[in-house]
Scaffold this motif. Structure first.
Motif: not given
Length: 137
Positions: A2, A4-5, A8-9, A135
């Motif tokens: 997964q 991390s957000s 992605k941002v 991540s």
């Protein structure tokens, strides 16, 4: 794994800023070429940095396990940010000297401008690196 957000941002921001920087540096290429070798070198440096930002953004958004490549790109972008800040110090110091300002004013203006450039240029790559670390966890 997964991602991390945060990664992605920051990757989306890299895509946006990288694309805008790429268009901007392509548009300025002919204008900078009028300054000779320094102008062409500046344009090539800007194109390379923009392309690396765009690549880092695209790789950061993908769902594949390519965190090692992302980490390498983050390190390269951090090095480019430091080089850009140092060049800003040199450029502003030289310009103030050429314009007739005192040596102290030129150094003060150059250093303050370079530090500001470096802080803002390092912001996204450092956050990108933090996103990569999150991540991996």
């Amino acid at each position: 794994m997964q991602k991390s957000s945060l990664l992605k941002v920051i990757s989306i921001l890299f895509i946006i800023f990288g694309a805008l920087s790429l268009l901007s540096s392509l548009g300025k290429f002919t204008e900078n070429a009028a300054y000779g070798g320094i102008g062409i070198g500046t344009s090539v440096f800007a194109l390379a940095a923009a392309a690396l930002e765009l690549a880092a953004g695209i790789l950061g958004v993908q769902n594949k396990d390519n965190l090692d490549v992302c980490k390498t790109l983050a390190i390269v972008l951090i090095v480019l940010a430091v080089i850009n800040g140092l060049l800003s110090i040199l450029l502003v110091t030289t310009l103030v000297g050429v314009m007739g300002g005192s040596a102290g004013l030129g150094v003060a203006a150059g250093v303050s401008t370079g530090v500001i450039v470096m802080v803002f240029a390092l912001l996204l790559p450092v956050l990108y690196m933090i996103g990569i670390k999150k991540s991996r966890a």
